[in-house]
Scaffold this active site. Structure first.
Site, short mmCIF file in Angstrom:
data_model
loop_
_atom_site.label_atom_id
_atom_site.label_comp_id
_atom_site.label_asym_id
_atom_site.label_seq_id
_atom_site.Cartn_x
_atom_site.Cartn_y
_atom_site.Cartn_z
N HIS A 112 -70.12 41.39 -76.65
CA HIS A 112 -69.69 40.42 -77.65
C HIS A 112 -68.98 39.27 -76.94
O HIS A 112 -67.96 39.48 -76.27
CB HIS A 112 -68.79 41.08 -78.69
CG HIS A 112 -69.54 41.98 -79.61
ND1 HIS A 112 -69.05 43.17 -80.09
CD2 HIS A 112 -70.80 41.86 -80.13
CE1 HIS A 112 -69.97 43.73 -80.87
NE2 HIS A 112 -71.04 42.96 -80.90
N GLU A 115 -65.06 38.43 -76.85
CA GLU A 115 -64.13 39.50 -76.48
C GLU A 115 -63.83 39.43 -74.98
O GLU A 115 -64.22 40.29 -74.19
CB GLU A 115 -64.72 40.85 -76.92
CG GLU A 115 -64.93 40.88 -78.44
CD GLU A 115 -65.78 42.04 -78.96
OE1 GLU A 115 -66.10 42.96 -78.19
OE2 GLU A 115 -66.13 42.01 -80.16
N ARG A 167 -69.92 35.37 -81.13
CA ARG A 167 -70.03 36.82 -80.91
C ARG A 167 -71.39 37.22 -80.34
O ARG A 167 -71.49 38.08 -79.48
CB ARG A 167 -69.83 37.52 -82.26
CG ARG A 167 -70.20 39.00 -82.32
CD ARG A 167 -69.96 39.52 -83.73
NE ARG A 167 -70.49 40.85 -83.97
CZ ARG A 167 -69.80 41.98 -83.86
NH1 ARG A 167 -68.56 41.96 -83.44
NH2 ARG A 167 -70.36 43.14 -84.14
N HIS A 239 -64.97 46.49 -75.40
CA HIS A 239 -64.90 45.50 -76.47
C HIS A 239 -63.43 45.16 -76.71
O HIS A 239 -62.53 45.78 -76.18
CB HIS A 239 -65.44 46.09 -77.78
CG HIS A 239 -66.91 46.33 -77.84
ND1 HIS A 239 -67.74 45.61 -78.66
CD2 HIS A 239 -67.70 47.24 -77.21
CE1 HIS A 239 -68.99 46.06 -78.53
NE2 HIS A 239 -69.00 47.05 -77.66
#
Ligand code: 0X9
Ligand code: ZN
Length: 351
Positions: A112, A115, A167, A239
């Site tokens: 993602h 992150e 994302r 994550h």
């Protein structure tokens, strides 16, 4: 997040529906602005990596190449393929020998884009196992490590250059005039694909893709894991955020038959993280502790590739969410490295 324009009607909506709330950040843009300023001022010297700044994808790859030159007996690089926008995806293998028959750990980060602490965590593991190997030799004397710091390089770069809160990947569907780009790579794996917590709408943040494994980045890590599946005993995917230690399944609330092993190991990891000064994580299956979401990497690695020990780690955020200031990278990654030690030792002792 709510835009200033929408804030009054949003507050009315919460009030009308009697929904309680707390504000974590009054103004996320202030954090983003401070981060942009900080990123521009810190010196960029990838060879002497530091953990007071976030690195760009190209800098990460340069660092890996320099490690390979400097530590030829410990480090090997394997390019596993190109991303949609042609960025090279490099897995670093850290091994002290053993002809490829030692048990191994597979680690990835940055599936993602926004992150950012996840690639930083992967980089810290690399730095500790390679540049600080003398102090961590117990983690590499019988176990090999395969680490891919950025599993979504296009999205990661886009989150640096254009939209900090991006994302997904950056692919576009060639056959449609659809304006929205990107697939949630953690909904794109071919295991109960699209059954739960995923969307077939391309503009959704959890868009699962036109088909399972539509994304080249997912295909590359799948092929890599398949090629090394006899060796890989544990899979870790980083994550943020929320401080969760999650294990399969994410597609169903049913428990895997070996859930007690996964739970006990996660608890041991959590204890080590807490002993290092970190908060306690919430531990359990993705569905039961967070939410149901099918097509994730953790489920695929366990359910299809056959890596029994498979974990998603949602790192620390408090109270910044994705916008973890660079000054908190170091405490975050050093504390969780104590948990990584527990994972490594478990593999060493059990395989
Ligand atoms: O939704 C996700 O993909 C992960 N959370 S995040 O906030 N980082 O996006 C959790 C994934 C847990 N695993 C599965 N659902 N399989
Ligand atoms: Zn995530």
């Amino acid at each position: 997040m709510v835009s200033p324009v929408e804030q009054p009607s949003f507050l009315n909506f919460l009030e009308d529906n009697k929904i309680g709330f707390t504000v974590l950040n009054e103004n996320v843009q202030t954090l983003i602005d401070a981060e942009i300023k900080h990123q521009a001022t810190v010196p960029k010297t990838p060879r002497e990596i530091s953990f007071n700044q976030y690195y760009r994808h190209s800098e990460i790859n340069i660092y890996l190449e320099e490690l390979a030159v400097q530590y030829p007996d410990l480090v090997q690089l394997e390019s596993i393929g190109l991303s949609y926008e042609n960025r090279e995806m490099v897995v670093i293998k850290i091994s002290t020998g053993g002809n490829g028959n030692r048990p191994a750990v597979l680690v990835d980060g940055g599936i993602h884009a926004r992150e950012w602490i996840a690639p930083a965590m992967a980089l810290y593991i690399i730095q500790q196992l390679v540049e600080n190997n003398a102090a961590n030799s117990d983690l590499t004397d019988e176990v090999d490590w395969y680490i891919l710091p950025v599993l979504n390089p296009d999205g990661y770069e886009y989150s640096h250059t254009s939209d900090r809160m991006w994302r997904k990947s950056r692919s576009a569907i060639p056959t449609t005039t659809q304006v929205c780009r990107g697939v949630d790579q953690n909904r794109n794996y071919d295991f109960h694909w699209m059954e739960n917590g995923a969307s077939d709408y391309p503009c959704s943040e959890i868009y699962a893709g036109e088909e399972a494994f539509s994304e080249p980045e997912n295909q590359h890590i799948r092929d890599f894991a398949e090629a090394h599946k006899d060796q890989i005993k544990l899979y870790l995917t980083f994550h943020s955020y929320g401080e969760y230690l999650l294990y399969p399944w994410g597609y169903t609330s049913a428990l895997p038959s070996d859930w007690q092993t996964l739970q006990a190991l996660a608890e041991e990891v959590d204890d080590a993280h807490a002993a290092a000064g970190g908060n306690h994580f919430s531990i359990g299956t993705s569905t039961n502790v967070l939410y149901a979401a099918a097509g994730g990497s953790d489920d695929y690695m366990k359910g299809v590739v056959g890596i029994d020990l498979s974990f998603t780690v949602e790192l620390t955020d408090t109270p910044y969410g994705f916008e973890l200031p660079a000054s908190l990278i170091e405490p975050t990654v050093t504390r969780f490295f104590e948990g990584v030690r527990v994972f490594g030792r478990h593999v060493k002792e059990n395989f």
